[in-house]
Scaffold this active site. Structure first.
Site, PDB file in Angstrom:
ATOM      1  N   LYS A 224     -10.935  -2.482  19.150  1.00 17.85           N
ATOM      2  CA  LYS A 224      -9.564  -2.946  19.414  1.00 17.85           C
ATOM      3  C   LYS A 224      -9.262  -2.923  20.908  1.00 17.85           C
ATOM      4  O   LYS A 224      -8.177  -3.335  21.322  1.00 17.85           O
ATOM      5  CB  LYS A 224      -8.555  -2.070  18.667  1.00 17.85           C
ATOM      6  CG  LYS A 224      -8.800  -2.019  17.169  1.00 17.85           C
ATOM      7  CD  LYS A 224      -7.606  -2.441  16.363  1.00 17.85           C
ATOM      8  CE  LYS A 224      -7.937  -2.406  14.882  1.00 17.85           C
ATOM      9  NZ  LYS A 224      -6.977  -3.075  14.048  1.00 17.85           N
TER      10      LYS A 224
ATOM     11  N   ASN B 238       0.851  -1.198   0.000  1.00 17.06           N
ATOM     12  CA  ASN B 238       0.000   0.000   0.000  1.00 17.06           C
ATOM     13  C   ASN B 238       0.884   1.244   0.000  1.00 17.06           C
ATOM     14  O   ASN B 238       2.107   1.142  -0.009  1.00 17.06           O
ATOM     15  CB  ASN B 238      -0.963  -0.021   1.191  1.00 17.06           C
ATOM     16  CG  ASN B 238      -0.209  -0.070   2.509  1.00 17.06           C
ATOM     17  OD1 ASN B 238       0.489   0.872   2.867  1.00 17.06           O
ATOM     18  ND2 ASN B 238      -0.320  -1.188   3.227  1.00 17.06           N
TER      19      ASN B 238
ATOM     20  N   PHE C  26      -3.806   3.592  15.061  1.00 13.35           N
ATOM     21  CA  PHE C  26      -4.052   4.618  14.045  1.00 13.35           C
ATOM     22  C   PHE C  26      -5.202   4.169  13.152  1.00 13.35           C
ATOM     23  O   PHE C  26      -5.440   2.967  12.998  1.00 13.35           O
ATOM     24  CB  PHE C  26      -2.799   4.852  13.188  1.00 13.35           C
ATOM     25  CG  PHE C  26      -1.919   5.946  13.725  1.00 13.35           C
ATOM     26  CD1 PHE C  26      -1.154   5.731  14.847  1.00 13.35           C
ATOM     27  CD2 PHE C  26      -1.878   7.194  13.108  1.00 13.35           C
ATOM     28  CE1 PHE C  26      -0.350   6.741  15.360  1.00 13.35           C
ATOM     29  CE2 PHE C  26      -1.073   8.210  13.610  1.00 13.35           C
ATOM     30  CZ  PHE C  26      -0.309   7.988  14.737  1.00 13.35           C
TER      31      PHE C  26
ATOM     32  N   LYS D  94       8.200 -17.783  -9.988  1.00 15.64           N
ATOM     33  CA  LYS D  94       7.591 -16.621 -10.642  1.00 15.64           C
ATOM     34  C   LYS D  94       6.438 -17.078 -11.537  1.00 15.64           C
ATOM     35  O   LYS D  94       6.604 -18.014 -12.340  1.00 15.64           O
ATOM     36  CB  LYS D  94       8.651 -15.900 -11.474  1.00 15.64           C
ATOM     37  CG  LYS D  94       8.161 -14.609 -12.050  1.00 15.64           C
ATOM     38  CD  LYS D  94       9.245 -13.914 -12.843  1.00 15.64           C
ATOM     39  CE  LYS D  94       8.619 -12.789 -13.650  1.00 15.64           C
ATOM     40  NZ  LYS D  94       9.498 -12.289 -14.688  1.00 15.64           N
TER      41      LYS D  94
ATOM     42  N   LYS E  64     -13.643   1.875  16.141  1.00 12.83           N
ATOM     43  CA  LYS E  64     -12.396   1.100  16.034  1.00 12.83           C
ATOM     44  C   LYS E  64     -11.671   1.062  17.369  1.00 12.83           C
ATOM     45  O   LYS E  64     -11.133   0.044  17.774  1.00 12.83           O
ATOM     46  CB  LYS E  64     -11.495   1.728  14.962  1.00 12.83           C
ATOM     47  CG  LYS E  64     -10.313   0.871  14.593  1.00 12.83           C
ATOM     48  CD  LYS E  64      -9.611   1.355  13.346  1.00 12.83           C
ATOM     49  CE  LYS E  64     -10.448   1.125  12.101  1.00 12.83           C
ATOM     50  NZ  LYS E  64      -9.751   1.476  10.867  1.00 12.83           N
TER      51      LYS E  64
ATOM     52  N   PRO F 238      -3.142 -11.800  10.980  1.00  8.97           N
ATOM     53  CA  PRO F 238      -3.443 -11.528  12.395  1.00  8.97           C
ATOM     54  C   PRO F 238      -3.534 -10.026  12.623  1.00  8.97           C
ATOM     55  O   PRO F 238      -2.837  -9.259  11.965  1.00  8.97           O
ATOM     56  CB  PRO F 238      -2.237 -12.115  13.137  1.00  8.97           C
ATOM     57  CG  PRO F 238      -1.157 -12.211  12.124  1.00  8.97           C
ATOM     58  CD  PRO F 238      -1.798 -12.369  10.783  1.00  8.97           C
ATOM     59  N   ASP F 239      -4.412  -9.605  13.543  1.00  6.71           N
ATOM     60  CA  ASP F 239      -4.496  -8.192  13.912  1.00  6.71           C
ATOM     61  C   ASP F 239      -3.468  -7.958  15.029  1.00  6.71           C
ATOM     62  O   ASP F 239      -3.669  -8.392  16.165  1.00  6.71           O
ATOM     63  CB  ASP F 239      -5.911  -7.837  14.374  1.00  6.71           C
ATOM     64  CG  ASP F 239      -6.063  -6.341  14.583  1.00  6.71           C
ATOM     65  OD1 ASP F 239      -5.123  -5.704  15.122  1.00  6.71           O
ATOM     66  OD2 ASP F 239      -7.111  -5.786  14.194  1.00  6.71           O
ATOM     67  N   ILE F 240      -2.376  -7.294  14.677  1.00 11.55           N
ATOM     68  CA  ILE F 240      -1.249  -7.148  15.614  1.00 11.55           C
ATOM     69  C   ILE F 240      -1.671  -6.323  16.831  1.00 11.55           C
ATOM     70  O   ILE F 240      -1.433  -6.697  17.979  1.00 11.55           O
ATOM     71  CB  ILE F 240      -0.048  -6.485  14.904  1.00 11.55           C
ATOM     72  CG1 ILE F 240       0.327  -7.290  13.654  1.00 11.55           C
ATOM     73  CG2 ILE F 240       1.141  -6.365  15.840  1.00 11.55           C
ATOM     74  CD1 ILE F 240       1.267  -6.572  12.699  1.00 11.55           C
TER      75      ILE F 240
ATOM     76  N   ASP G  73      -4.701  -6.437   5.580  1.00  9.78           N
ATOM     77  CA  ASP G  73      -5.662  -7.298   6.290  1.00  9.78           C
ATOM     78  C   ASP G  73      -5.590  -8.733   5.783  1.00  9.78           C
ATOM     79  O   ASP G  73      -5.920  -9.663   6.495  1.00  9.78           O
ATOM     80  CB  ASP G  73      -7.080  -6.745   6.100  1.00  9.78           C
ATOM     81  CG  ASP G  73      -7.227  -5.397   6.796  1.00  9.78           C
ATOM     82  OD1 ASP G  73      -6.692  -5.262   7.914  1.00  9.78           O
ATOM     83  OD2 ASP G  73      -7.835  -4.471   6.210  1.00  9.78           O
TER      84      ASP G  73
HETATM   85  O1  C5P Z   1      -8.312  -2.546  11.571  1.00  6.24           O
HETATM   86  P1  C5P Z   1      -7.617  -1.404  10.933  1.00  6.24           P
HETATM   87  O2  C5P Z   1      -6.578  -1.822   9.943  1.00  6.24           O
HETATM   88  O3  C5P Z   1      -8.505  -0.367  10.360  1.00  6.24           O
HETATM   89  O4  C5P Z   1      -6.890  -0.682  12.157  1.00  6.24           O
HETATM   90  C1  C5P Z   1      -5.790   0.132  12.018  1.00  6.24           C
HETATM   91  C2  C5P Z   1      -4.919   0.030  13.236  1.00  6.24           C
HETATM   92  O5  C5P Z   1      -4.693  -1.347  13.576  1.00  6.24           O
HETATM   93  C3  C5P Z   1      -3.548   0.588  13.010  1.00  6.24           C
HETATM   94  O6  C5P Z   1      -3.046   1.033  14.242  1.00  6.24           O
HETATM   95  C4  C5P Z   1      -2.775  -0.619  12.491  1.00  6.24           C
HETATM   96  O7  C5P Z   1      -1.372  -0.486  12.690  1.00  6.24           O
HETATM   97  C5  C5P Z   1      -3.344  -1.731  13.334  1.00  6.24           C
HETATM   98  N1  C5P Z   1      -3.387  -3.034  12.650  1.00  6.24           N
HETATM   99  C6  C5P Z   1      -2.613  -4.087  13.111  1.00  6.24           C
HETATM  100  N2  C5P Z   1      -2.674  -5.312  12.508  1.00  6.24           N
HETATM  101  C7  C5P Z   1      -3.497  -5.528  11.463  1.00  6.24           C
HETATM  102  C8  C5P Z   1      -4.301  -4.463  10.971  1.00  6.24           C
HETATM  103  C9  C5P Z   1      -4.211  -3.242  11.580  1.00  6.24           C
HETATM  104  O8  C5P Z   1      -1.847  -3.888  14.062  1.00  6.24           O
HETATM  105  N3  C5P Z   1      -3.539  -6.716  10.904  1.00  6.24           N
END
Ligand code: C5P
Length: 399
Positions: free
Chosen positions: A345, A211, A327, A290, A341, A309-311, A280
Site C-alpha cells: 500500500k 461484515n 489497518f 427486490k 501489506k 477501489p482501494d481507498i 473488496d
Molecule cells: O487490502 P486490505 O483490505 O487487507 O487492507 C486493509 C487496509 O486497507 C485497511 O486500512 C482498510 O481500511 C484499507 N482498505 C481501503 N479500501 C479498500 C480495502 C481496504 O481503504 N478497498
C-alpha cells in the site's frame, strides 16, 4: 478508566437541566473520577442535595458558611486538591457572576478563589432568548477571554417549550468534553481524516453484503484525535455508534461511496487513517427491484462481482498525500502479511489487529509495522489504544 484518580468539583447553578447533573455525576464516577458536588441555592430548587450526595457518595456543599470544613474556608479548601471545576448547568446569572468575578455565594467564591492553573469548564443551560441576549453574549465572550472553557450549549427543544440554542449538552457529551480537557493537545490544529466501520454492498434494495466490523476502533481514534486538539472528519460505514462529540461525521454505505467521500475531503488533510473494513468486491449486477425467492425461472440468483477501489492505496498515491495509516485484520501469518501489506500500500505505518476476533469487542491488541520493524501495543481498551496510537503518529509527523 478515562478519569481515574481525577478529582472534579461539580457545581450546579439553577436550571431545569439540573436533572442531567445527576446522570453526569454517575458518568464521572464510572469513568474513575471522584466528584465533589457544590450547589447554589437556586440549584437546590431543581434537584435536592440528598440526591446529589447519594450519587456522588460525598456530602454536598451549598453554603459559604458551612461549618463542616475545619477552618470554615470551603471556598478555598475544596478547590486546592481538585483537578477541574465543572459548572453544569451554568445558568445565565451564573455566567454573569463568573464574568464579573462575583463572590456572593459558595460556588462563585470557590470559582474566583481557584488556583490560576485549575481548569474551569462551564456548560451553559438556558432559554434561547436568554442565551442570545447581547448581555449574555458579552458575558460569554468575557469567559472565553478569561480562559474559562465553554462546553456547548447545544441547539434543540427546550424545557420551556421553545426551540433553539441554549440546551445543555447531554451528560455523555459533557463527559467526553471533560475527558478531552485532560488530554495533552498533541494534535492541536492538525486535520485528520478517517474511515471506520464496515461497508454495505447492495444486492437489491433490501439486501446486501457487509461484515462484522463494529466501527469501535475507528470511532475511538476519531474521539481521541478530537480530544488531542485535531479537526476530525470521520467517513463511516453503517454502525450502531453515535458520532464522537466535535467530530464531523459523514455517513456512507458502499465502498464506492466511502471512496468518493474520502476523495472529496482529502485535500489539506495532515493524516489519513483507514480503519474501515472495506469490502473488496461489490455486486456488479445488483437488482433495482427486490429479488424474488423463485427467481425469474425458478433458479437461484447468480451474483456477479466487480472490484472496489482501494481507498487507502488511492490516497497513498496522491502527489500531496497526508501521513497515511492502514489497518490489517489477518487470521494467520500477521507478521509476514502485515509488513507485506504496508509495502504494497506504500504507507509508512500499518496497524495489525492481533487475531481477527476483535470485531465488536471493546478491547484489542495491536502490532505497529513501520520501516524499522514492528512494535506491540499490548491488550487494552480501544480508547486507550487509540490515544497510544495517536501519540506514535503525532511523533512521526513532519515538523
Ligand atoms: O487490502 P486490505 O483490505 O487487507 O487492507 C486493509 C487496509 O486497507 C485497511 O486500512 C482498510 O481500511 C484499507 N482498505 C481501503 N479500501 C479498500 C480495502 C481496504 O481503504 N478497498
Amino acid at each position: 478508566m478515562d478519569l481515574a484518580g481525577k478529582k472534579i468539583i461539580l457545581g450546579l447553578s439553577g436550571g431545569v437541566a439540573c436533572y442531567k447533573a445527576a446522570e453526569l455525576t454517575r458518568a464521572l464516577g464510572k469513568a474513575g473520577a471522584s466528584v465533589q458536588v457544590v450547589m447554589t441555592q437556586a440549584a437546590t430548587q431543581f434537584i435536592t442535595p440528598v440526591t446529589m450526595q447519594a450519587l456522588s457518595g460525598k456530602p454536598v456543599y451549598t453554603d459559604q458558611w458551612d461549618a463542616r470544613i475545619a477552618n470554615n474556608m470551603a471556598h478555598i479548601d475544596l478547590s486546592r486538591d481538585a483537578d477541574a471545576i465543572v459548572i453544569a448547568p451554568c445558568s445565565t446569572d451564573f455566567i454573569r457572576k463568573l464574568a464579573q468575578g462575583a463572590c456572593d455565594d459558595l460556588l462563585s467564591t470557590l470559582c474566583i478563589a481557584r488556583p490560576a492553573h485549575l481548569p474551569l469548564l462551564v456548560a451553559p443551560a438556558m432559554n434561547v432568548e436568554m442565551w442570545q441576549n447581547p448581555a449574555t453574549q458579552r458575558n460569554v465572550a468575557q469567559l472565553a477571554t478569561d480562559g474559562i472553557e465553554l462546553l456547548g450549549p447545544d441547539t434543540g427543544a427546550q424545557a420551556c417549550g421553545e426551540n433553539g440554542m441554549g440546551r445543555m449538552l447531554e451528560p455523555a457529551q459533557l463527559l467526553e468534553q471533560i475527558v478531552a480537557s485532560f488530554q495533552p493537545k498533541i494534535l492541536a490544529g492538525k486535520r485528520i481524516l478517517l474511515t471506520a466501520g464496515p461497508t454495505f454492498e447492495p444486492i437489491d434494495p433490501v439486501r446486501g453484503i457487509t461484515n462484522l466490523s463494529s466501527g469501535k476502533m475507528g470511532y475511538a481514534i476519531a474521539r481521541a484525535a478530537q480530544q488531542a486538539g485535531a479537526f476530525v472528519t470521520l467517513i463511516s460505514g453503517p454502525t450502531a455508534l453515535d458520532a464522537p462529540f466535535g467530530v464531523q461525521c459523514i455517513q456512507v454505505q458502499s465502498a464506492q461511496q466511502m471512496h468518493d467521500a474520502v476523495l472529496a475531503q482529502v485535500t489539506d488533510q495532515d493524516i489519513f487513517i483507514a480503519v474501515a473494513a472495506v469490502a473488496d468486491w461489490r455486486v456488479a449486477n445488483a437488482s433495482a427491484q427486490k429479488l424474488k425467492k423463485d427467481g425469474k425461472d425458478g433458479s437461484a440468483p447468480i451474483l456477479e462481482f466487480a472490484r472496489n477501489p482501494d481507498i487507502l492505496a488511492t490516497v497513498a498515491a496522491l502527489p500531496k498525500r497526508p501521513y497515511c495509516v492502514g489497518f490489517a485484520a489477518e487470521s494467520e501469518n500477521l507478521l509476514e502479511y502485515g509488513e507485506q501489506k504496508r509495502l504494497r500500500k506504500n504507507i509508512p505505518l500499518l496497524i495489525g489487529n492481533i487475531g481477527h476476533h476483535t470485531f465488536g469487542k471493546d478491547d484489542n491488541e495491536l502490532i505497529l509495522f513501520d520501516a524499522d520493524g514492528h512494535t506491540l501495543l499490548p491488550r487494552n481498551d480501544k480508547q486507550v489504544l487509540a490515544r497510544q496510537l495517536l501519540a506514535v503518529i503525532a511523533s512521526r509527523l513532519p515538523r
